[in-house]
Design an enzyme around this catalytic site. Structure first.
Site, PDB file in Angstrom:
ATOM      1  CB  THR A 121      -0.739   0.239   1.293  1.00  0.00           C
ATOM      2  OG1 THR A 121      -1.540   1.349   1.521  1.00  0.00           O
ATOM      3  CG2 THR A 121      -0.072   0.216   2.564  1.00  0.00           C
ATOM      4  CE1 TYR A 134      -3.704  -2.130   4.744  1.00  0.00           C
ATOM      5  CE2 TYR A 134      -3.545   0.488   4.747  1.00  0.00           C
ATOM      6  CZ  TYR A 134      -3.640  -0.815   4.276  1.00  0.00           C
ATOM      7  OH  TYR A 134      -4.165  -1.356   2.904  1.00  0.00           O
TER       8      TYR A 134
HETATM    9  N1  UFG Z   1     -13.480  11.243   1.726  1.00  0.00           N
HETATM   10  C1  UFG Z   1     -14.257  12.048   1.826  1.00  0.00           C
HETATM   11  N2  UFG Z   1     -15.579  11.431   2.495  1.00  0.00           N
HETATM   12  C2  UFG Z   1     -15.866   9.742   2.350  1.00  0.00           C
HETATM   13  C3  UFG Z   1     -14.892   9.506   2.052  1.00  0.00           C
HETATM   14  C4  UFG Z   1     -14.014   9.610   1.622  1.00  0.00           C
HETATM   15  O1  UFG Z   1     -13.624  13.291   1.927  1.00  0.00           O
HETATM   16  O2  UFG Z   1     -16.656   9.510   2.725  1.00  0.00           O
HETATM   17  C5  UFG Z   1     -12.070  11.621   1.346  1.00  0.00           C
HETATM   18  C6  UFG Z   1     -10.765  11.622   2.642  1.00  0.00           C
HETATM   19  O3  UFG Z   1     -10.849  11.949   3.552  1.00  0.00           O
HETATM   20  C7  UFG Z   1      -9.909  11.649   1.388  1.00  0.00           C
HETATM   21  C8  UFG Z   1     -10.358  10.832   0.113  1.00  0.00           C
HETATM   22  O4  UFG Z   1     -11.957  10.969   0.255  1.00  0.00           O
HETATM   23  O5  UFG Z   1      -9.646  12.828   1.513  1.00  0.00           O
HETATM   24  C9  UFG Z   1      -9.428   9.468   0.129  1.00  0.00           C
HETATM   25  O6  UFG Z   1     -10.310   8.271   0.261  1.00  0.00           O
HETATM   26  P1  UFG Z   1     -10.579   7.071   0.839  1.00  0.00           P
HETATM   27  O7  UFG Z   1     -10.507   6.713   2.336  1.00  0.00           O
HETATM   28  O8  UFG Z   1     -11.240   6.914  -0.532  1.00  0.00           O
HETATM   29  O9  UFG Z   1      -8.818   6.710   0.082  1.00  0.00           O
HETATM   30  P2  UFG Z   1      -7.715   6.998   1.742  1.00  0.00           P
HETATM   31  O10 UFG Z   1      -6.988   7.770   0.414  1.00  0.00           O
HETATM   32  O11 UFG Z   1      -8.284   7.839   3.016  1.00  0.00           O
HETATM   33  O12 UFG Z   1      -7.356   5.006   1.436  1.00  0.00           O
HETATM   34  C10 UFG Z   1      -6.254   4.632   0.642  1.00  0.00           C
HETATM   35  C11 UFG Z   1      -6.477   3.594   0.597  1.00  0.00           C
HETATM   36  C12 UFG Z   1      -6.047   2.665   1.610  1.00  0.00           C
HETATM   37  C13 UFG Z   1      -4.419   3.254   2.155  1.00  0.00           C
HETATM   38  C14 UFG Z   1      -4.554   4.980   2.107  1.00  0.00           C
HETATM   39  C15 UFG Z   1      -2.768   5.263   1.994  1.00  0.00           C
HETATM   40  O13 UFG Z   1      -7.720   2.778   0.625  1.00  0.00           O
HETATM   41  O14 UFG Z   1      -6.104   1.531   1.540  1.00  0.00           O
HETATM   42  O15 UFG Z   1      -4.327   5.469   1.044  1.00  0.00           O
HETATM   43  O16 UFG Z   1      -3.376   6.312   2.088  1.00  0.00           O
HETATM   44  F1  UFG Z   1      -3.996   2.936   3.286  1.00  0.00           F
END
Ligand code: UFG
Length: 329
Positions: free
Chosen positions: A117, A141
């Site tokens: 990841t 994680y």
């Molecule tokens: N977000 C929102 N609203 C939501 C969901 C997400 O605003 O309902 C935003 C989050 O705050 C973030 C962006 O959308 O800024 C992306 O969020 P995600 O949860 O879709 O994905 P992440 O970037 O947090 O997570 C991804 C992978 C993880 C990994 C991570 C590493 O899914 O497995 O990147 O940074 F660990």
């Protein structure tokens, strides 16, 4: 000869199973169905319901199916959950990966592809991020995945064994042939949440933080279509089978979209208004993280064909509609 896919009943794993079957491979899945679904595993693949840490079970499968390669997806993937339950994450992601690697060694399985990841980088100093950037995970994680990378590195140095660790950026979308998709309950990933809102499963969605130092104030991510991602794994498998050495490679497109840009795409493609509520920042979110995928291109010969946010969103939306019709999730 078969490929063992752990977590093959889950989101990315089930796409991998289809990719392998499409290339004429024999596939056996080990999945304990804690978050995956038996119906997500195609009939042509064998599903063994069980835990990857159960070495007697896994080694029985490896011998019976003459497994030559493991593609390892099974694990826990929710960053905030890992902060609340670090030992649970180190058990599922690290301890059980150790058991799986040991089983592979004992059974003479020389090829191992690992689902890593972008979380291993934490908040990067610069974008796009290359594989040589400092590794500073900010959650259990990310650390649990990094520890598995380290075990693989040391195992490959000591034994006749080679691995590929693919560091995923934001995996999204669904199989364009509509055979599988992201079916996870209680999803937290942006594109899935936005599609659930567009299809009426949620009344509204939150945007976590609008005051980041980005052009529109929301976080920037590199969204990669799951079908391109699993194709990178297939290419990694071919490379290992033809004697390629161990490799770590980022999987992303090298292009970032903000949260608001993604939501706009969902509105446009669905033709519906997605009700959005602005909330505060979500703990642990990096401001921006975008992949340098040069290594994937040069080492794997990867040629992504779904590098298009509209297409990603359109496939994700279609899958939500299919799930709603099946009334399954
Ligand atoms: N977000 C929102 N609203 C939501 C969901 C997400 O605003 O309902 C935003 C989050 O705050 C973030 C962006 O959308 O800024 C992306 O969020 P995600 O949860 O879709 O994905 P992440 O970037 O947090 O997570 C991804 C992978 C993880 C990994 C991570 C590493 O899914 O497995 O990147 O940074 F660990």
């Amino acid at each position: 000869m078969a490929v063992l896919v752990t977590g093959g009943a889950g989101y990315i794993g089930s796409h991998m199973v289809w990719e392998l079957l499409d290339h004429g491979e024999e596939v056996v899945v080990v999945d304990r169905l804690s978050t995956g679904f038996d119906w997500a595993v195609p009939d042509r693949a064998e599903l063994v319901v069980g835990d990857i840490g159960d070495q007697a079970l896994v080694e029985g499968v490896m011998k019976r199916r003459n497994v030559d390669a493991v593609i390892h997806f099974a694990g826990s993937i929710i960053v905030p959950e890992s902060v609340a339950d670090p030992l649970g994450y180190y058990l599922n992601n690290t301890v059980k990966s150790r058991a799986l690697i040991e089983s592979a060694l004992r059974c003479g399985v020389k090829h191992f592809i690992f689902s890593s990841t972008a979380a291993v980088y934490g908040t990067p100093q610069k974008n796009p991020v290359t594989e040589d950037e400092p590794l500073q995970p900010e959650s259990p994680y990310g650390t649990s995945k990094l520890m598995t990378e380290i075990m693989l590195r040391d195992t490959a140095a000591a034994h006749d064994f080679a691995y590929t660790a693919l560091r995923y950026f934001n995996v999204s979308g669904a199989d364009p042939k509509r055979r599988t998709g992201q079916s996870t309950k209680g999803a937290t990933h942006l594109i899935k949440v936005a599609c659930e809102t567009a299809t009426g499963k949620r009344p509204f969605m939150e945007v976590f933080g609008t005051d980041y130092p980005t052009p529109d104030g929301t976080c920037v991510r590199d969204y990669i279509h799951v079908s391109d991602l699993v194709n990178a794994h297939y290419l990694a498998l071919q490379r290992l089978r033809s004697g390629g050495g161990s490799l770590i490679a980022n999987c992303g497109y090298g292009r970032g979209y903000s949260v608001l840009e993604v939501i706009d795409a969902v509105k446009r493609v669905s033709g519906t208004d997605v009700k959005v509520v602005e909330s505060g920042r979500r703990a642990g979110d990096a401001v921006a993280i975008v992949a340098s995928a040069e290594r994937c291109f040069s080492e794997l010969g990867w040629k992504p064909v779904h590098d298009d946010l509209q297409e990603i969103v359109s496939d994700a939306l279609r899958w939500e509609e299919i799930l709603a019709k099946r009334n399954r999730v």
